[in-house]
Design a protein around this motif. Structure first.
Motif, short mmCIF file in Angstrom:
data_model
loop_
_atom_site.label_atom_id
_atom_site.label_comp_id
_atom_site.label_asym_id
_atom_site.label_seq_id
_atom_site.Cartn_x
_atom_site.Cartn_y
_atom_site.Cartn_z
N UNK A 1 0.20 -30.33 70.81
CA UNK A 1 1.38 -29.57 71.20
C UNK A 1 1.03 -28.13 71.51
N UNK A 2 0.27 -27.50 70.62
CA UNK A 2 -0.03 -26.09 70.81
C UNK A 2 -1.10 -25.85 71.88
N UNK A 3 -2.03 -26.78 72.05
CA UNK A 3 -3.09 -26.58 73.06
C UNK A 3 -2.49 -26.41 74.44
N UNK A 4 -1.55 -27.27 74.81
CA UNK A 4 -0.93 -27.20 76.13
C UNK A 4 -0.17 -25.90 76.31
N UNK A 5 0.55 -25.48 75.28
CA UNK A 5 1.34 -24.25 75.39
C UNK A 5 0.42 -23.01 75.44
N UNK A 6 -0.63 -23.01 74.63
CA UNK A 6 -1.55 -21.87 74.63
C UNK A 6 -2.24 -21.73 75.98
N UNK A 7 -2.69 -22.85 76.55
CA UNK A 7 -3.34 -22.80 77.86
C UNK A 7 -2.39 -22.29 78.93
N UNK A 8 -1.09 -22.52 78.73
CA UNK A 8 -0.08 -22.04 79.68
C UNK A 8 0.38 -20.62 79.36
N UNK A 9 -0.15 -20.04 78.29
CA UNK A 9 0.26 -18.70 77.89
C UNK A 9 1.68 -18.65 77.33
N UNK A 10 2.13 -19.77 76.81
CA UNK A 10 3.50 -19.88 76.30
C UNK A 10 3.51 -19.77 74.78
N UNK A 11 3.99 -18.64 74.25
CA UNK A 11 4.11 -18.45 72.80
C UNK A 11 5.57 -18.28 72.42
N UNK A 12 6.44 -18.95 73.16
CA UNK A 12 7.88 -18.87 72.91
C UNK A 12 8.21 -19.32 71.50
N UNK A 13 9.10 -18.58 70.86
CA UNK A 13 9.47 -18.91 69.48
C UNK A 13 10.60 -19.89 69.38
N UNK A 14 10.55 -20.95 70.18
CA UNK A 14 11.64 -21.93 70.18
C UNK A 14 11.45 -23.00 69.11
#
Length: 304
Positions: free
Chosen positions: A229-242
């Motif tokens: 879950x976090x790998x995909x978001x980190x690679x996309x630069x997404x650190x949204x606090x949702x």
């Protein structure tokens, strides 16, 4: 009448191999090579560690130079690259034409330096990073990272896969296998250390390691889902606090630290995590995911 026993499968002689270093890992590797029919030449500073292997057919060299000269393929299982130089520099005259497979642990930088040193003596250097303990050598599911000259890797791959069932070649750069190994080590050592902390905390509260084992195992078993879950978001630069927020993470870690302190248990590791989370808060990430910590840990840009 009992069924006749199956005829044992004959062992096909394999590539002759020199193995230097007979700690637990090197000893396990020599054992696996002998079992698969390889002619194995050994050298170890404490010669008696080879006694049982010699009894199984290994050849014990008197010096590192004699061991290196014996075979084209030379496998090193040493503490680090400093030990490699200690052993091989006196044997430098025998290095030309050899393939040095260095399974010692060290940094990517030192692996690249060692490859250049070996090339200067006419040898090819393959860096290796073994991902199993000695008990896993030669077993299904075992794996090793390799990097360095592709030709040398391809030529000796079958022999290397006697040591671990899988060999993961990462490219020509000698440092890449060491890098991949160290990436795995930072995960392993930190994770297993967190388990020791949990056991100490459990013990201080009257629980045993066996008592908490099912819950610790369940925790670890669920990690792949988090990692994906976090790998995909980190690679996309997404650190949204949702899904999570760093402020929540810090509050949780402060409770962990306080629980350790109240129990009189060392709190150095959880305190370090809490301090890291505080740094993220101070950098303005309170409402962001705690994955935003990755941004704090990245390589600093050079000063203008």
């Amino acid at each position: 009448m009992p069924a006749p026993s199956a005829t044992p499968t004959p062992v096909t002689p394999g590539t002759p191999v020199t193995l230097i270093g007979l700690g637990p890992m090197g000893h396990a590797m020599a054992t696996a090579l002998l079992a698969r029919g390889h002619r194995v030449t050994l050298w170890n500073r404490t010669a008696s560690r080879a006694d049982d292997l010699v009894a199984r057919g290994a050849i014990l060299a008197a010096t590192p130079e004699e061991a290196v000269a014996a075979n084209e393929l030379v496998i090193l299982s040493l503490t680090d690259y400093t030990a490699m130089y200690d052993v091989l520099e006196p044997a430098a005259a025998a290095l030309s034409g050899r393939v040095i497979v260095n399974l010692s642990s060290d940094t990517p930088k030192k692996a690249r330096e060692a490859a250049a040193w070996a090339a200067g003596h006419g040898a090819a250097h393959l860096t290796g990073g073994v991902l199993v303990p000695p008990s896993g050598i030669g077993k299904p599911g075992s794996s090793t990272f390799y990097s360095g000259p592709r030709e040398a890797y391809d030529k000796h791959r079958a022999t290397l896969e006697v040591l671990t069932a899988e060999s993961d070649y990462r490219g020509e750069d000698a440092g890449l296998a060491a890098l991949m190994y160290q990436l795995n080590m930072v995960i392993f050592w930190t994770s297993i250390s967190s388990y020791w902390y949990a056991i100490a905390l459990a013990d201080a509260n009257g629980l045993s390691a066996t008592d908490i084992l099912p819950y610790a195992s369940q925790n670890m078993t669920g990690m792949p889902e988090f990692l994906s879950f976090y790998a995909a978001r980190i690679d996309a630069g997404n650190h949204e606090g949702d899904v999570d927020r760093l402020a929540m993470g810090l509050a949780s870690m402060e409770h962990v630290v306080e629980t350790h302190t109240d129990a009189g248990v060392d709190a150095a590791l959880p305190s370090a995590v809490a301090d890291l989370f505080r740094r993220g808060m101070e950098a303005g990430h309170a409402k962001d995911s705690f994955s935003s910590i990755v941004e704090l840990l990245g390589k600093e840009a050079p000063a203008a």
